[in-house]
Design a protein around this motif. Sequence first.
Motif, PDB file in Angstrom:
ATOM      1  N   MET A   1       0.839  -1.191   0.000  1.00 41.95           N
ATOM      2  CA  MET A   1       0.000   0.000   0.000  1.00 41.95           C
ATOM      3  C   MET A   1       0.876   1.244   0.000  1.00 41.95           C
ATOM      4  SD  MET A   1      -2.916  -1.188   2.739  1.00 41.95           S
ATOM      5  CE  MET A   1      -1.801  -1.101   4.117  1.00 41.95           C
ATOM      6  N   ASN A   2       0.800   2.007  -1.066  1.00 35.25           N
ATOM      7  CA  ASN A   2       1.572   3.240  -1.209  1.00 35.25           C
ATOM      8  C   ASN A   2       0.632   4.441  -1.245  1.00 35.25           C
ATOM      9  OD1 ASN A   2       3.939   1.678  -1.473  1.00 35.25           O
ATOM     10  ND2 ASN A   2       3.681   1.556  -3.690  1.00 35.25           N
ATOM     11  N   SER A   3       1.200   5.612  -1.064  1.00 39.00           N
ATOM     12  CA  SER A   3       0.420   6.863  -1.098  1.00 39.00           C
ATOM     13  C   SER A   3      -0.827   6.752  -0.234  1.00 39.00           C
ATOM     14  CB  SER A   3       0.031   7.194  -2.547  1.00 39.00           C
ATOM     15  OG  SER A   3       1.173   7.310  -3.358  1.00 39.00           O
ATOM     16  N   LEU A   4      -0.640   6.279   0.972  1.00 40.84           N
ATOM     17  CA  LEU A   4      -1.781   6.059   1.856  1.00 40.84           C
ATOM     18  C   LEU A   4      -2.467   7.364   2.221  1.00 40.84           C
ATOM     19  CD1 LEU A   4      -0.255   3.241   4.027  1.00 40.84           C
ATOM     20  CD2 LEU A   4      -2.437   3.089   2.807  1.00 40.84           C
ATOM     21  N   LYS A   5      -3.789   7.269   2.373  1.00 41.99           N
ATOM     22  CA  LYS A   5      -4.621   8.415   2.712  1.00 41.99           C
ATOM     23  C   LYS A   5      -5.360   8.133   4.022  1.00 41.99           C
ATOM     24  CE  LYS A   5      -5.629   9.008  -2.221  1.00 41.99           C
ATOM     25  NZ  LYS A   5      -6.703   9.096  -3.239  1.00 41.99           N
ATOM     26  N   PRO A   6      -5.778   9.162   4.728  1.00 40.87           N
ATOM     27  CA  PRO A   6      -6.547   8.926   5.964  1.00 40.87           C
ATOM     28  C   PRO A   6      -7.769   8.036   5.739  1.00 40.87           C
ATOM     29  CG  PRO A   6      -5.835  11.205   5.867  1.00 40.87           C
ATOM     30  CD  PRO A   6      -5.456  10.584   4.540  1.00 40.87           C
ATOM     31  N   GLU A   7      -8.383   8.126   4.583  1.00 45.58           N
ATOM     32  CA  GLU A   7      -9.564   7.303   4.305  1.00 45.58           C
ATOM     33  C   GLU A   7      -9.229   5.824   4.096  1.00 45.58           C
ATOM     34  OE1 GLU A   7      -8.666  10.133   2.748  1.00 45.58           O
ATOM     35  OE2 GLU A   7      -9.159  10.044   0.591  1.00 45.58           O
ATOM     36  N   ASP A   8      -7.945   5.483   4.066  1.00 51.60           N
ATOM     37  CA  ASP A   8      -7.545   4.077   4.015  1.00 51.60           C
ATOM     38  C   ASP A   8      -7.525   3.444   5.405  1.00 51.60           C
ATOM     39  OD1 ASP A   8      -5.129   5.016   1.532  1.00 51.60           O
ATOM     40  OD2 ASP A   8      -7.060   4.006   1.184  1.00 51.60           O
ATOM     41  N   THR A   9      -7.719   4.252   6.430  1.00 52.55           N
ATOM     42  CA  THR A   9      -7.735   3.740   7.798  1.00 52.55           C
ATOM     43  C   THR A   9      -8.852   2.731   7.985  1.00 52.55           C
ATOM     44  OG1 THR A   9      -6.767   5.756   8.721  1.00 52.55           O
ATOM     45  CG2 THR A   9      -8.066   4.379  10.214  1.00 52.55           C
ATOM     46  N   ALA A  10      -8.494   1.527   8.433  1.00 51.83           N
ATOM     47  CA  ALA A  10      -9.465   0.452   8.596  1.00 51.83           C
ATOM     48  C   ALA A  10      -8.758  -0.780   9.148  1.00 51.83           C
ATOM     49  CB  ALA A  10     -10.110   0.093   7.251  1.00 51.83           C
ATOM     50  N   MET A  11      -9.564  -1.756   9.537  1.00 53.86           N
ATOM     51  CA  MET A  11      -9.041  -3.093   9.809  1.00 53.86           C
ATOM     52  C   MET A  11      -8.977  -3.808   8.458  1.00 53.86           C
ATOM     53  SD  MET A  11      -8.005  -5.063  12.306  1.00 53.86           S
ATOM     54  CE  MET A  11      -8.868  -4.716  13.840  1.00 53.86           C
ATOM     55  N   TYR A  12      -7.838  -4.396   8.164  1.00 50.10           N
ATOM     56  CA  TYR A  12      -7.653  -5.096   6.903  1.00 50.10           C
ATOM     57  C   TYR A  12      -7.648  -6.600   7.137  1.00 50.10           C
ATOM     58  CZ  TYR A  12      -6.745  -0.836   4.311  1.00 50.10           C
ATOM     59  OH  TYR A  12      -6.883   0.389   3.695  1.00 50.10           O
ATOM     60  N   TYR A  13      -8.376  -7.298   6.280  1.00 52.49           N
ATOM     61  CA  TYR A  13      -8.514  -8.748   6.372  1.00 52.49           C
ATOM     62  C   TYR A  13      -8.121  -9.399   5.055  1.00 52.49           C
ATOM     63  CZ  TYR A  13     -11.671  -7.552  10.241  1.00 52.49           C
ATOM     64  OH  TYR A  13     -12.229  -7.035  11.396  1.00 52.49           O
ATOM     65  N   CYS A  14      -7.538 -10.592   5.141  1.00 55.63           N
ATOM     66  CA  CYS A  14      -7.405 -11.394   3.941  1.00 55.63           C
ATOM     67  C   CYS A  14      -8.437 -12.515   4.008  1.00 55.63           C
ATOM     68  CB  CYS A  14      -6.001 -11.939   3.761  1.00 55.63           C
ATOM     69  SG  CYS A  14      -5.466 -13.123   4.998  1.00 55.63           S
ATOM     70  N   ALA A  15      -8.802 -13.012   2.837  1.00 58.79           N
ATOM     71  CA  ALA A  15      -9.839 -14.027   2.747  1.00 58.79           C
ATOM     72  C   ALA A  15      -9.553 -14.942   1.570  1.00 58.79           C
ATOM     73  CB  ALA A  15     -11.207 -13.371   2.593  1.00 58.79           C
ATOM     74  N   ALA A  16     -10.079 -16.152   1.659  1.00 58.80           N
ATOM     75  CA  ALA A  16      -9.853 -17.141   0.604  1.00 58.80           C
ATOM     76  C   ALA A  16     -11.162 -17.733   0.120  1.00 58.80           C
ATOM     77  CB  ALA A  16      -8.949 -18.256   1.122  1.00 58.80           C
ATOM     78  N   ARG A  17     -11.199 -17.970  -1.172  1.00 55.13           N
ATOM     79  CA  ARG A  17     -12.304 -18.709  -1.799  1.00 55.13           C
ATOM     80  C   ARG A  17     -11.642 -19.808  -2.611  1.00 55.13           C
ATOM     81  NH1 ARG A  17     -17.805 -17.008  -4.560  1.00 55.13           N
ATOM     82  NH2 ARG A  17     -17.984 -18.537  -6.228  1.00 55.13           N
ATOM     83  N   TRP A  18     -11.886 -21.039  -2.213  1.00 54.15           N
ATOM     84  CA  TRP A  18     -11.215 -22.169  -2.843  1.00 54.15           C
ATOM     85  C   TRP A  18     -11.948 -22.651  -4.081  1.00 54.15           C
ATOM     86  CZ3 TRP A  18      -6.948 -21.443  -0.665  1.00 54.15           C
ATOM     87  CH2 TRP A  18      -6.797 -21.324   0.705  1.00 54.15           C
ATOM     88  N   LEU A  19     -11.176 -23.291  -4.955  1.00 51.88           N
ATOM     89  CA  LEU A  19     -11.694 -23.985  -6.142  1.00 51.88           C
ATOM     90  C   LEU A  19     -12.436 -23.043  -7.084  1.00 51.88           C
ATOM     91  CD1 LEU A  19     -12.912 -27.257  -4.398  1.00 51.88           C
ATOM     92  CD2 LEU A  19     -10.747 -26.845  -5.591  1.00 51.88           C
TER      93      LEU A  19
ATOM     94  N   TRP B   1     -11.363 -16.612   6.556  1.00 51.71           N
ATOM     95  CA  TRP B   1     -10.937 -15.262   6.913  1.00 51.71           C
ATOM     96  C   TRP B   1      -9.827 -15.276   7.940  1.00 51.71           C
ATOM     97  CZ3 TRP B   1     -12.942 -10.829   4.725  1.00 51.71           C
ATOM     98  CH2 TRP B   1     -14.052 -11.001   3.897  1.00 51.71           C
ATOM     99  N   GLY B   2      -8.976 -14.267   7.858  1.00 49.32           N
ATOM    100  CA  GLY B   2      -8.008 -14.031   8.902  1.00 49.32           C
ATOM    101  C   GLY B   2      -8.606 -13.171   9.989  1.00 49.32           C
ATOM    102  N   GLN B   3      -7.798 -12.867  10.990  1.00 46.96           N
ATOM    103  CA  GLN B   3      -8.286 -12.114  12.153  1.00 46.96           C
ATOM    104  C   GLN B   3      -8.190 -10.606  11.959  1.00 46.96           C
ATOM    105  OE1 GLN B   3      -5.245 -13.207  11.888  1.00 46.96           O
ATOM    106  NE2 GLN B   3      -4.008 -11.478  12.590  1.00 46.96           N
ATOM    107  N   GLY B   4      -7.450 -10.188  10.956  1.00 49.70           N
ATOM    108  CA  GLY B   4      -7.349  -8.758  10.641  1.00 49.70           C
ATOM    109  C   GLY B   4      -6.115  -8.100  11.217  1.00 49.70           C
ATOM    110  N   THR B   5      -5.721  -7.013  10.587  1.00 47.34           N
ATOM    111  CA  THR B   5      -4.609  -6.191  11.064  1.00 47.34           C
ATOM    112  C   THR B   5      -4.993  -4.729  10.841  1.00 47.34           C
ATOM    113  OG1 THR B   5      -2.209  -5.832  10.922  1.00 47.34           O
ATOM    114  CG2 THR B   5      -3.339  -6.277   8.860  1.00 47.34           C
ATOM    115  N   GLN B   6      -4.743  -3.899  11.836  1.00 46.19           N
ATOM    116  CA  GLN B   6      -5.202  -2.511  11.806  1.00 46.19           C
ATOM    117  C   GLN B   6      -4.226  -1.623  11.043  1.00 46.19           C
ATOM    118  OE1 GLN B   6      -8.099  -1.100  13.041  1.00 46.19           O
ATOM    119  NE2 GLN B   6      -7.423   0.846  12.146  1.00 46.19           N
ATOM    120  N   VAL B   7      -4.780  -0.794  10.175  1.00 45.50           N
ATOM    121  CA  VAL B   7      -4.011   0.228   9.461  1.00 45.50           C
ATOM    122  C   VAL B   7      -4.601   1.582   9.813  1.00 45.50           C
ATOM    123  CG1 VAL B   7      -3.434   1.184   7.202  1.00 45.50           C
ATOM    124  CG2 VAL B   7      -3.340  -1.296   7.576  1.00 45.50           C
ATOM    125  N   THR B   8      -3.750   2.471  10.295  1.00 46.02           N
ATOM    126  CA  THR B   8      -4.184   3.827  10.658  1.00 46.02           C
ATOM    127  C   THR B   8      -3.308   4.834   9.934  1.00 46.02           C
ATOM    128  OG1 THR B   8      -4.880   3.069  12.844  1.00 46.02           O
ATOM    129  CG2 THR B   8      -4.599   5.438  12.537  1.00 46.02           C
TER     130      THR B   8
END
Length: 127
Positions: free
Chosen positions: A82-100, A117-124
């Motif tokens: 994530m480059n050129s981050l903006k205040p509006e990018d502030t959120a909890m970020y999650y990764c997720a998978a859909r198999w097959l 789903w993962g448990q998330g990681t905070q970006v501020t």
Amino acid sequence: QAQLVESGGGSVQSGGSLRLSCAASGSTYSIYCMGWFRQAPGKEREGVAAIDSDGKTLYADSVKGRFTVSQDNAKNTLYLQMNSLKPEDTAMYYCAARWLDYCSASWYRFAWAFGVWGQGTQVTVSS
């Protein structure tokens, strides 16, 4: 059962960069769509980027040109640069998978399309 664990979140100033990682373990499949989602307080979870086992990538308009999704299959790890981050990018970020299944523009942005789903990681991002 597969497990996803995110890392790499933190606090940065506007214009800064972060790289998120999502490590997959357990039962995974060779055909998949992996997505990055974010959820800000009071808002719905939204998909921002996705990549599938064919290497196809999809991005939401709000992050196109600033975020890059990639994967290291040898490490079973998904990344979101994530480059050129903006205040509006502030959120909890999650990764997720859909198999097959490969990623589709018709559903990659919707949380209901993903089953793991993962448990998330905070970006501020501060201004």
